[in-house]
Scaffold this motif. Structure first.
Motif, mmCIF file in Angstrom:
data_model
loop_
_atom_site.group_PDB
_atom_site.id
_atom_site.type_symbol
_atom_site.label_atom_id
_atom_site.label_comp_id
_atom_site.label_asym_id
_atom_site.label_seq_id
_atom_site.Cartn_x
_atom_site.Cartn_y
_atom_site.Cartn_z
ATOM 1 N N PHE A 104 0.812 -1.214 0.000
ATOM 2 C CA PHE A 104 0.000 0.000 0.000
ATOM 3 C C PHE A 104 0.846 1.265 0.000
ATOM 4 O O PHE A 104 0.518 2.247 -0.648
ATOM 5 N N GLN A 105 1.952 1.227 0.758
ATOM 6 C CA GLN A 105 2.800 2.419 0.822
ATOM 7 C C GLN A 105 3.677 2.565 -0.412
ATOM 8 O O GLN A 105 4.473 3.497 -0.502
ATOM 9 N N LYS A 177 6.903 -0.682 26.189
ATOM 10 C CA LYS A 177 6.577 -0.339 24.811
ATOM 11 C C LYS A 177 7.224 0.961 24.366
ATOM 12 O O LYS A 177 7.284 1.256 23.198
ATOM 13 N N SER A 180 12.800 3.310 22.290
ATOM 14 C CA SER A 180 12.853 3.704 20.889
ATOM 15 C C SER A 180 14.086 3.139 20.194
ATOM 16 O O SER A 180 14.208 3.222 18.991
ATOM 17 N N LYS A 270 9.457 -3.136 15.970
ATOM 18 C CA LYS A 270 8.874 -1.929 15.385
ATOM 19 C C LYS A 270 9.788 -1.395 14.303
ATOM 20 O O LYS A 270 10.969 -1.701 14.298
ATOM 21 N N PRO A 271 9.267 -0.585 13.407
ATOM 22 C CA PRO A 271 10.153 0.057 12.440
ATOM 23 C C PRO A 271 11.271 0.773 13.208
ATOM 24 O O PRO A 271 11.007 1.248 14.311
ATOM 25 N N PRO A 272 12.490 0.868 12.695
ATOM 26 C CA PRO A 272 12.926 0.496 11.349
ATOM 27 C C PRO A 272 13.123 -1.003 11.091
ATOM 28 O O PRO A 272 13.547 -1.331 9.988
ATOM 29 N N ASP A 282 0.114 -4.588 8.579
ATOM 30 C CA ASP A 282 -0.185 -3.386 7.794
ATOM 31 C C ASP A 282 -1.099 -3.689 6.622
ATOM 32 O O ASP A 282 -1.904 -2.860 6.213
ATOM 33 N N ALA A 285 -5.616 -4.645 6.724
ATOM 34 C CA ALA A 285 -6.752 -3.729 6.675
ATOM 35 C C ALA A 285 -7.308 -3.614 5.268
ATOM 36 O O ALA A 285 -8.489 -3.380 5.077
ATOM 37 N N GLN B 270 -9.785 2.592 5.307
ATOM 38 C CA GLN B 270 -9.450 1.432 4.488
ATOM 39 C C GLN B 270 -10.656 0.896 3.735
ATOM 40 O O GLN B 270 -10.507 0.166 2.764
ATOM 41 N N THR B 405 10.849 7.578 11.170
ATOM 42 C CA THR B 405 10.065 6.437 11.617
ATOM 43 C C THR B 405 8.809 6.912 12.329
ATOM 44 O O THR B 405 8.836 7.882 13.077
#
Lengths: 324, 533
Positions: A104-105, A177, A180, A270-272, A282, A285, B270, B405
């Protein structure tokens, strides 16, 4: 009578043949036993011989080798940057330029899938190392010393066993959580899986240590004045390891699956980090409008988990002739 | 204390699309018996002085009649008020009530119903969410001591009863827009029974509106209201409304498609792409006052340089995001006030909001850039923001050559906590739905010095900006105030504490059992227009 073509040779001749056969079998056995290093074959080399003949083991091993290469040198498989994304390419179907199409991105799904192998394998292998360490230490203590040590460790294991792996990992990771740093994030996932996933491996170590403890060779070593440390590391350890390797191989697959689940839920990597679980999350949806972004990372994930579990099964069969 | 309440309006977007699995009420879709089911999120409160978010507001608008309403042209019309008259200089406002209004329990609506409710909301120790909404009334400071002590009096000195149907409101400073603000939840009346046990009252609120409660508020499940026979105003065309409580907009949407719910107020982005196919002409779109932006914590050294802020703004392709991520269900924003509002101008941001990757990169390099060339954008993960934040990050990475990010924070409240502690969250998303139709409602709460640290989370503070606002409030009327507010907005364009990203639209869907479904700029479903087929 003597003209009968099916007639057996006279008795003395038959004896001679039997003698010759016996002699050649003897030679072959000796040759096999002294094969490779010239020493008698161990259980492990026996198992290895079996594995080499098992097609399932070969296929799994090939897949795993490819995955490991993929994780270490992703650029051998793709020259595309997995973080090069542009909305203009959003959800474009597979083409010669992007084999799996774009997500999608507008990122290349093939490149992301290839690069995703690294995170999965690092989590899998890292957790297994943690698990192996805890399981071997605790299992050895419980199995070798028995008594109070065994009772305490057994109860402790029961407690940990009472926490489902996924639930426990969710609880641990939701508590941390907000970090970073990407490496810290990886360590957290490894720690969460490793600290909760060692119970069955530990029980297996304990079981095989228990059965090895009373073997004659252990008794002999003890008579000769060997220390507990020496007995554990030189005599019991090597003989109790085989079943642990089996369990750990299978666990590696399930840890990778759990990591994907955690990342899917948004509390794993998580990203990266590029993680299959995260990419699947991702894409879900919009799965009604685009199947590819879900399908490709899912297939790689499934194949990886399957490869480790199948290899584990094959190793178990090879080590345990009774299962054959 | 003072501005605590305003951020509730900010919580609107996340609340409407919270991320967990749905758990709708048990009953099936209405329609047959003249009852319509509407999907909402769990309200925070149903006590009018504490209803600062859209879900509760929707229910309150069924149960209560405000003093004034806003028509389609955003003009203020009288509802429960007979007249609202300012004194010379807009400092003292006389409010005359229409005769004949009663509460659902038969109690007559009088000046006291309003005065008591407002006093209750404004009294600091009551800790009502909308407390700060009374701050312009005289005597507010006296009952909200900043040092936490117990105030000497319990009432606003600015509220005076004239007779049963008339009362006077004295403001601490002239405010030409005061009448416009009277349509918001905090200015509703309350019956005397409300104050005996507010906690119990809000489970079954008694109001002066077209609908009355049917049974209690069943938390996380259902709020049922039915048309009230004793209502003297315009009566609704439906017999009742079942507000079914969901945790997930996606589940609401699926229930409308499956015929188990009549109205979904927000279709998840969506699903926009397939909404036309799923719903046909039962997919509706109306303008919304909602605004989405990306804010800089200007108190943080990394973002001190306005050149960097401008470069980041120019490196974002707003149109591409609106087209792809939102399937054109929103409009790119290049100004800070929704275009539907009086005084709003297009493209006040000018060149800084036009997509120009080359100029952006040059300016970024020239301004010294960000530390380590890395940027983090924080957002709440429960509001469906991931896709557009990731897309923005990808654009910034490509166009500025930085690493960017997205930093999802699980809940909206967590993000607000981090922000109020001034943690290094990087850039962060900020959303806003106005409470009343004047352009200062987009400006004062988000950027004035007084509103920091919340809801002015970026910490922007500019003397000239505040002075412009003050002049606007003191102007003779709403129209005269506009040039001052516009001057204030121009300062935002120059300093860029927050980058405008999008103006929203309401994207809603409904079942084939209902018609005349409309949602206004304030995200309120018009329950009086609603009809069954």
């Amino acid at each position: 009578m003597s003209s009968d073509p099916n007639a057996l040779p006279p008795n003395d001749e038959r004896a001679a043949i039997a003698e010759g056969e016996a002699a050649s079998t003897e030679k072959r056995v000796t040759a096999e036993l002294t094969e490779v290093s010239g020493r008698p074959r161990s259980l492990a080399s026996d198992a290895f011989r079996d594995l080499r003949k098992n097609p399932i083991a070969i296929i799994s091993a090939v897949i795993i080798v490819i995955l490991v290469v993929m994780a270490i040198f992703p650029t051998l498989f793709t020259h595309k940057d997995p973080t090069d994304c542009a909305l203009g390419r959003s959800l474009k179907p597979p083409s010669s330029e992007a084999w799996f199409g774009y997500n999608f991105q507008g990122c290349d799904i093939y490149a992301r899938t290839i690069h995703g192998a690294r995170a999965s394998l690092m989590v899998g292998i890292g957790s297994v190392i943690v698990v192996a360490f805890i399981a071997i230490v605790l299992g050895m203590l419980a199995g070798y010393y028995g008594g109070l040590a065994d009772a305490i460790i057994a109860r402790f294991t029961d407690i940990i066993l009472g926490i489902p792996l996924l639930l426990g990992a969710i609880v641990i990771l939701s508590g941390f959580k907000n970090n970073s740093n990407m490496w810290l994030g990886l360590l957290m996932v490894i720690a969460a899986l490793g600290l909760l996933g060692w119970t069955s491996a530990m029980r297996i170590v304990r079981g095989s240590v228990l059965s090895a403890r009373n073997q004659d060779y252990v008794q002999a070593a003890r008579m000769l004045g060997a220390t507990n440390w020496r007995i554990m590391t030189r005599h019991i350890g090597p003989n109790a390891m085989a079943p642990v390797i089996v369990v750990l191989t299978i666990a590696l697959g399930s840890f990778i699956a759990t990591e994907a689940t955690l990342s899917f839920l948004g509390i794993g990597l998580k990203p990266p980090w590029i993680s299959w679980g995260g990419d699947i999350a991702d894409a879900t949806a919009r799965v009604r409008n685009a199947l590819g972004p879900v399908l490709f990372p899912s297939s790689f994930l499934a194949l990886t988990v399957l490869a480790f579990i199948m290899l584990g099964d094959a190793v178990r069969e090879a080590f345990d002739p009774k299962l054959r | 204390m003072k501005k605590r309440a305003v951020w509730c309006a900010l919580a609107v977007l996340p609340l409407t699309a919270a991320a967990l699995a749905g758990c709708g009420g048990g009953s099936s879709g209405g329609g047959g018996d003249g009852v319509i089911s509407v999907g909402i999120g769990e309200p925070k409160s149903l006590f009018v002085t504490s209803v600062g978010e859209t879900e509760g507001h929707q229910v309150i608008m069924a149960l209560y009649t405000p003093l004034v309403r806003y028509n389609d042209n955003l003009e203020t019309e009288l509802a429960a008020a007979e007249s609202v008259t300012p004194s010379e200089g807009n400092k003292v406002w006389t409010i005359k009530l229409k005769d004949g209004y009663t509460f659902h329990n038969g109690e007559k609506v009088t000046s006291d119903s309003y005065i008591n409710a407002w006093n209750y909301g404004a009294y600091g120790p009551n800790a009502q969410d909308l407390n700060s909404y009374y701050s312009k009334i005289d005597g507010y400071a006296a009952i909200n001591p900043t040092d936490g002590s117990t105030p000497a009096t319990k009432t606003l000195s600015g509220l005076q009863k004239v007779d049963d149907l008339t009362f006077k409101v004295t403001l601490s400073a002239p405010y030409s827009g005061f009448m416009t603000t009277l349509g918001y939840t905090n200015f509703m009346p309350l019956p005397s029974v409300a104050f005996n046990d507010p906690a119990a009252f809000q489970n079954s609120p008694i109001g002066n509106g077209p609908f009355k409660m049917k049974g209690n508020w069943q938390h996380d499940q259902l709020i049922q209201v039915e048309a009230w026979d004793g209502y003297t105003g315009t009566k609704p065309k439906v017999k009742g409304v079942d507000f079914k409580i969901y945790q997930d907009a996606g589940a609401q949407y699926n229930d409308v498609v499956g015929g188990n719910l009549d109205v979904v107020k927000t279709i998840p982005t969506q699903q926009i792409a397939n909404a036309k196919k799923d719903l046909g002409d039962r997919y509706g779109q109306t303008p919304s006052g909602s605004f989405q932006g990306l804010a800089f914590p200007v108190y943080q050294k990394d973002f001190e340089n306005v050149g960097v802020r401008r470069a980041i703004s120019m490196a974002i392709d707003r149109d591409a995001i609106v087209q792809t991520v939102f399937a054109n269900s929103a409009v790119s924003a290049r100004s800070w006030v929704s275009p539907q509002f009086p005084g709003a101008r297009d493209n006040t941001c000018g060149e800084w909001c036009n997509y120009n990757p080359t100029a952006a990169k040059a300016l970024y390099t020239e301004s010294g850039g960000l530390p380590n060339n890395s940027l983090k954008i924080s957002y709440n993960a429960d509001g469906g923001h991931k896709e557009w934040i990731d897309a923005t990050c990808n654009q910034l990475a490509t166009n500025l050559g930085i690493t960017c990010t997205g930093n999802p924070v699980p809940k909206f409240a967590d993000l607000l906590t981090s922000l109020s502690k001034k943690e290094a969250v990087g850039m962060f998303r900020q959303g806003w739905i106005p409470d009343y139709p004047t352009m200062d409602n987009y400006l004062e709460p988000l950027y004035s010095c007084d509103a920091a640290p919340q809801p002015n989370y970026s910490g922007f503070c500019d003397k000239t900006f505040d002075e412009d606002l003050a002049q606007g409030f003191a102007a003779a009327d709403n129209n005269a105030a506009i040039p001052h507010f516009q001057a204030a907005e121009s300062i935002l364009a120059e300093k860029l504490p927050l980058l405008p990203m999008r103006f929203g639209r309401n994207n809603f869907g409904y079942s084939d059992k209902v018609k005349n479904v409309t949602i206004d700029l304030f995200y309120e479903l018009d329950l009086l227009a609603l009809e069954t087929k």
